[in-house]
Design a protein around this motif. Structure first.
Motif, short mmCIF file in Angstrom:
data_model
loop_
_atom_site.label_atom_id
_atom_site.label_comp_id
_atom_site.label_asym_id
_atom_site.label_seq_id
_atom_site.Cartn_x
_atom_site.Cartn_y
_atom_site.Cartn_z
N UNK A 114 -12.75 -4.01 -0.03
CA UNK A 114 -12.59 -4.78 1.21
C UNK A 114 -12.21 -6.40 0.85
N UNK A 115 -13.24 -7.03 0.15
CA UNK A 115 -12.99 -8.15 -0.29
C UNK A 115 -11.77 -8.58 -0.94
N UNK A 116 -11.52 -7.89 -1.96
CA UNK A 116 -10.27 -7.98 -2.70
C UNK A 116 -9.00 -7.85 -1.89
N UNK A 117 -8.93 -6.81 -0.92
CA UNK A 117 -7.74 -6.64 -0.23
C UNK A 117 -7.53 -7.75 0.66
N UNK A 118 -8.64 -8.07 1.24
CA UNK A 118 -8.48 -9.39 2.53
C UNK A 118 -7.98 -10.65 1.73
N UNK A 119 -8.34 -10.66 0.42
CA UNK A 119 -8.01 -11.87 -0.36
C UNK A 119 -6.44 -11.75 -0.47
N UNK A 120 -6.03 -10.62 -0.88
CA UNK A 120 -4.39 -10.31 -1.09
C UNK A 120 -3.86 -10.79 0.19
N UNK A 121 -4.48 -10.04 1.35
CA UNK A 121 -3.84 -10.28 2.61
C UNK A 121 -3.72 -11.76 3.05
N UNK A 122 -4.68 -12.50 2.54
CA UNK A 122 -4.70 -14.06 2.90
C UNK A 122 -3.57 -14.62 1.98
N UNK A 123 -3.42 -14.50 0.77
CA UNK A 123 -2.16 -14.94 0.10
C UNK A 123 -0.95 -14.55 0.84
N UNK A 124 -0.83 -13.44 1.05
CA UNK A 124 0.42 -13.05 1.69
C UNK A 124 0.67 -13.75 2.92
N UNK A 125 -0.16 -14.00 3.83
CA UNK A 125 -0.24 -14.64 5.10
C UNK A 125 0.39 -16.32 4.59
N UNK A 126 -0.66 -17.08 3.67
CA UNK A 126 0.13 -18.37 3.27
C UNK A 126 1.23 -18.41 2.53
N UNK A 127 1.80 -17.43 2.01
CA UNK A 127 3.10 -17.05 1.55
C UNK A 127 4.17 -16.92 2.62
N UNK A 128 3.66 -16.63 3.92
CA UNK A 128 4.57 -16.15 4.98
C UNK A 128 5.12 -14.77 4.94
N UNK A 129 4.50 -13.88 4.05
CA UNK A 129 5.13 -12.67 3.71
C UNK A 129 4.17 -11.73 4.69
N UNK A 130 4.39 -11.79 6.01
CA UNK A 130 3.59 -11.02 7.10
C UNK A 130 3.62 -9.43 6.74
N UNK A 131 4.78 -8.84 6.31
CA UNK A 131 4.77 -7.38 6.17
C UNK A 131 3.96 -7.06 5.07
N UNK A 132 3.75 -7.75 4.10
CA UNK A 132 2.74 -7.61 3.04
C UNK A 132 1.50 -7.65 3.55
N UNK A 133 1.14 -8.56 4.08
CA UNK A 133 -0.06 -8.84 4.77
C UNK A 133 -0.78 -7.71 5.61
N UNK A 134 0.19 -7.26 6.48
CA UNK A 134 -0.01 -6.11 6.99
C UNK A 134 -0.21 -5.01 6.50
N UNK A 135 0.53 -4.74 5.28
CA UNK A 135 0.49 -3.44 4.61
C UNK A 135 -0.92 -3.50 3.91
N UNK A 136 -1.45 -4.54 3.33
CA UNK A 136 -2.90 -4.83 2.94
C UNK A 136 -3.70 -4.32 4.06
N UNK A 137 -3.58 -5.05 5.22
CA UNK A 137 -4.65 -4.77 6.44
C UNK A 137 -4.64 -3.26 6.60
N UNK A 138 -3.54 -2.57 6.46
CA UNK A 138 -3.56 -0.96 7.00
C UNK A 138 -4.24 -0.26 5.95
N UNK A 139 -4.65 -0.72 5.01
CA UNK A 139 -5.38 -0.05 3.80
C UNK A 139 -7.01 -0.04 4.06
N UNK A 140 -7.36 -1.22 4.93
CA UNK A 140 -8.62 -1.35 5.12
C UNK A 140 -9.59 -0.46 5.93
N UNK A 141 -10.80 -0.31 5.73
CA UNK A 141 -11.67 0.59 6.38
C UNK A 141 -11.64 0.15 8.16
#
Length: 128
Positions: free
Chosen positions: A67-94
């Motif tokens: 979860x910490x690694x996935x959330x980190x990638x999600x945060x990077x995607x949000x900061x890059x403006x890639x909300x679709x990628x951020x949501x795809x990371x979010x969907x893999x979380x417990x």
């Protein structure tokens, strides 16, 4: 346009608002990934209390399935403006972690949908 009217009534978060909220959402999600043991002894409770004062979590595009690694990638995607990628990371979380970030993910989904609708309207208008 009817779909956009529903969003117009309550509004959607701006990209600036979302960027400002991502850190707090990431902290909440990482914290939810490591719940406190209710049966812990005094020393364990003391350690948990001390750990809560200092937030340690990975940042950047790190590898790993936790979860910490996935959330980190999600945060990077949000900061890059890639909300679709951020949501795809979010969907893999417990589920427990997703629950902690559900409000934030809802803001991402709303913003992404509104931007897609607007792009579609503009593309349609340009064809006409």
């Amino acid at each position: 346009i009817a779909t956009l009217r529903a969003y117009a009534e309550k509004g959607v978060s701006t990209r600036t608002d979302i960027a400002a909220e991502v850190d707090a959402a990431a902290n909440a999600m990482v914290a939810a990934a490591t719940p406190v043991d209710q049966n812990a002894g005094f020393l364990q409770n003391l350690m948990s209390s001390a750990e809560s004062l200092v937030k340690v979590r990975p940042i950047g595009a790190v590898e790993g399935k936790g979860a910490p690694e996935t959330v980190a990638r999600m945060e990077v995607a949000v900061n890059q403006g890639d909300y679709a990628k951020a949501l795809s990371e979010y969907d893999t979380l417990p589920e427990a972690v997703k629950s902690a970030g559900a409000d934030f993910a809802g803001k991402l989904k709303a913003r992404l949908e509104v931007e897609k609708l607007i792009d579609s309207l503009i593309a349609g208008a340009m064809k006409a």
